[in-house]
Design an enzyme around this catalytic site. Structure first.
Site, PDB file in Angstrom:
ATOM      1  N   ALA A 295      38.142  24.212   6.195  1.00  0.00           N
ATOM      2  CA  ALA A 295      37.971  25.465   5.451  1.00  0.00           C
ATOM      3  C   ALA A 295      39.185  25.764   4.577  1.00  0.00           C
ATOM      4  CB  ALA A 295      37.735  26.601   6.428  1.00  0.00           C
TER       5      ALA A 295
ATOM      6  N   PHE B 281      21.091  25.721  -7.661  1.00  0.00           N
ATOM      7  CA  PHE B 281      20.522  27.042  -7.339  1.00  0.00           C
ATOM      8  C   PHE B 281      21.405  28.180  -7.846  1.00  0.00           C
ATOM      9  CE2 PHE B 281      18.983  24.919  -3.123  1.00  0.00           C
ATOM     10  CZ  PHE B 281      17.910  24.325  -3.781  1.00  0.00           C
TER      11      PHE B 281
ATOM     12  N   GLU C 242      28.346  41.079  -1.323  1.00  0.00           N
ATOM     13  CA  GLU C 242      27.194  40.346  -1.867  1.00  0.00           C
ATOM     14  C   GLU C 242      25.972  40.564  -0.968  1.00  0.00           C
ATOM     15  OE1 GLU C 242      27.810  36.131  -2.277  1.00  0.00           O
ATOM     16  OE2 GLU C 242      25.705  35.766  -2.790  1.00  0.00           O
TER      17      GLU C 242
ATOM     18  N   GLY D 132      24.559  23.866   1.559  1.00  0.00           N
ATOM     19  CA  GLY D 132      24.237  25.258   1.257  1.00  0.00           C
ATOM     20  C   GLY D 132      24.790  26.158   2.346  1.00  0.00           C
ATOM     21  N   SER D 133      24.083  26.188   3.496  1.00  0.00           N
ATOM     22  CA  SER D 133      24.552  27.019   4.614  1.00  0.00           C
ATOM     23  C   SER D 133      25.940  26.581   5.073  1.00  0.00           C
ATOM     24  CB  SER D 133      23.588  26.902   5.802  1.00  0.00           C
ATOM     25  OG  SER D 133      22.291  27.251   5.418  1.00  0.00           O
TER      26      SER D 133
ATOM     27  N   GLY E 109      22.098  33.995  -0.349  1.00  0.00           N
ATOM     28  CA  GLY E 109      23.167  34.843   0.197  1.00  0.00           C
ATOM     29  C   GLY E 109      23.384  34.601   1.679  1.00  0.00           C
TER      30      GLY E 109
ATOM     31  N   GLN F  30      -2.284  42.863   1.506  1.00  0.00           N
ATOM     32  CA  GLN F  30      -3.589  42.822   2.179  1.00  0.00           C
ATOM     33  C   GLN F  30      -4.399  44.084   1.883  1.00  0.00           C
ATOM     34  OE1 GLN F  30      -4.566  40.183   3.721  1.00  0.00           O
ATOM     35  NE2 GLN F  30      -6.398  40.871   4.785  1.00  0.00           N
TER      36      GLN F  30
ATOM     37  N   ARG G 275      -8.743  53.706  -3.753  1.00  0.00           N
ATOM     38  CA  ARG G 275      -9.748  52.658  -3.542  1.00  0.00           C
ATOM     39  C   ARG G 275     -10.746  53.056  -2.443  1.00  0.00           C
ATOM     40  NH1 ARG G 275     -12.166  48.340  -5.924  1.00  0.00           N
ATOM     41  NH2 ARG G 275     -12.885  46.853  -4.361  1.00  0.00           N
TER      42      ARG G 275
END
Ligand code: FAD
Length: 382
Positions: A180, A158, A244, A133-134, A365, A338, A270
């Site tokens: 690469a 994914f 991206e 992935g990374s 990303g 919260q 509230r």
């Protein structure tokens, strides 16, 4: 109006999109989230309304409305509280379309872009693999030269829009020994024999953006499927990643706006101990802090939008935008939830969805750790 440089055209686009979100998306969103996918037809509706490929060239059916229009679309969807839709649209508008537009030959653009802009062709980008992935250089998917084209084998995971995708831009190794420089990109139609989809993955949040495993088993494509040149895949990915990543920062900012607005209304209404929750110093200070951080972030993201409009956005700057926006959003949704007390934990309250939707931002990303690595490299060298 929160566009960096509002113009009558951008205001019109934002109004039109907001109306579409209220009329055609809001009534169904919960149901699509539960189903874990949005209807395929929605892509055609988005296309018909002009929300796909807003900055693509008119020669290929785009509106050529400039990058600010593309940014406005992601921000508006996200600020309406529809993070999953923003992610699905960003994968198509901010990744797949620009890849074809920027890296494609005229015949590749002609073949794919008009359909992508009308919503007839949904795009996805497939880089990540189960074991990489990374560290993208470690992908194992392989493209081998054959007479007249390439044969692709590998597995991706994914992948956003993986279930709906008609066009997959896939990264494969064309030379396993060249590091690469051994990676290339391919345009693969989903109807190509040997391509198949695995499971629709069951995510924590952003469920309407379908995410899938994809399989390539002896997928044969022609020479014209190679995008951006042999061995140029990694360099192309590096060139396209700023846009991206900026889309994730813009989406995070939109989500922060939506949650803050919702929380400001709730704490004023509230009551506890005979006063509104807004009157407690803790509420006031925390909201003031978060608002201040969001406004500082907005100023930086606006700078990045301007630089992207001039094609001058650098990797380190966009990494700062992605890192900080994801972290601010993560803290903001937690603090705001919260303030809703028990109601914040109930799925019928939008804050609960915003909380789970936000978590992915620090991962996809490029993770926050990878963003820090890129920024550190700029500061300190390799
Ligand atoms: C909802 C969602 C949608 C996605 N959509 C797409 C898509 O459309 N296309 C696509 O190709 N991918 C997509 N991805 C994949 C995504 O880009 C990866 O998950 C991400 O890049 C991280 O890779 P990984 O999951 O393999 O984690 P790993 O790389 O295995 O990382 C695991 C952990 O180690 C840390 N780590 C790794 N390297 C370093 C380092 N050098 N220094 C410090 N820490 C490090 C990471 O930050 C992380 O915390 C999507 C993911 C998600 C969750």
């Amino acid at each position: 109006m929160r566009q960096p440089h509002p113009t009558p055209e951008l205001n019109l686009l934002e109004d039109q999109l907001r109306r579409f979100l209220v009329r055609d998306i809001a009534p169904h969103y919960h149901q699509w989230e539960r189903a874990g996918i949005m209807p395929r037809e929605l892509w055609r509706q988005l296309g018909a309304q002009g929300f796909l490929g807003a900055d693509a060239a008119q020669a290929f059916a785009g509106a050529e409305a400039g990058y600010a229009a593309a940014a406005c679309i992601i921000q508006t969807i996200s600020a309406a509280g529809f993070a999953g839709l923003a992610s699905a649209v960003a994968a198509h508008n901010e990744v797949a379309i620009p890849y074809v537009m920027d890296l494609g030959t005229d015949s590749q653009r002609q073949r794919w872009l008009p359909g992508m802009i009308s919503g007839d062709i949904v795009g996805a980008i497939a880089m990540t693999e189960p074991s990489a992935g990374s560290d993208l250089k470690a992908i194992r998917g392989r493209a081998e030269k054959i007479a007249g084209g390439w044969r692709l084998n590998g597995q991706k995971t994914f992948i956003t829009n993986g279930i709906h995708a008609d066009l997959i831009i896939v990264a494969m190794k064309t030379d396993p020994d060249a590091g690469a420089k051994g990676i290339s990109l391919f345009l693969v139609g989903a109807d190509t024999p040997g391509f198949s989809r695995g499971r629709k993955l069951d995510k924590l949040g952003q469920n309407i953006a379908d995410t899938a495993e994809l399989f390539f088993e002896n997928v044969e494509v022609g020479e014209d499927a190679l995008l951006g040149g042999e061995g140029q895949g990694f360099a192309c990915l590096m060139n396209e990643l700023p846009r991206e990543r900026l889309s994730f920062a813009i989406a995070a900012l939109g989500a922060c706006d939506a949650v803050l607005q919702d929380t400001l209304a709730y704490v004023q209404e509230r009551k506890a101990f005979g006063v509104s929750v807004a009157q407690f110093q803790n509420t006031r200070f925390r909201l003031a802090e978060l608002h201040a951080r969001v406004e500082v972030l907005r100023a930086f993201v606006r700078q990045c939008i301007d630089r992207q409009s001039r094609a001058e956005l650098g990797t380190a700057d966009v990494s700062i935008a992605k890192l900080v926006s994801s972290e601010v959003q993560g803290e903001l949704v937690d603090v705001c939830l919260q303030m809703f007390g028990g109601y914040g934990y109930m799925k019928e309250y939008p804050i609960s969805r915003a909380y789970v939707d936000a978590r992915g931002q620090r991962i996809y990303g490029g993770t926050s750790e990878i963003m820090k690595e890129i920024i550190a490299r700029e500061l300190l060298g390799r």
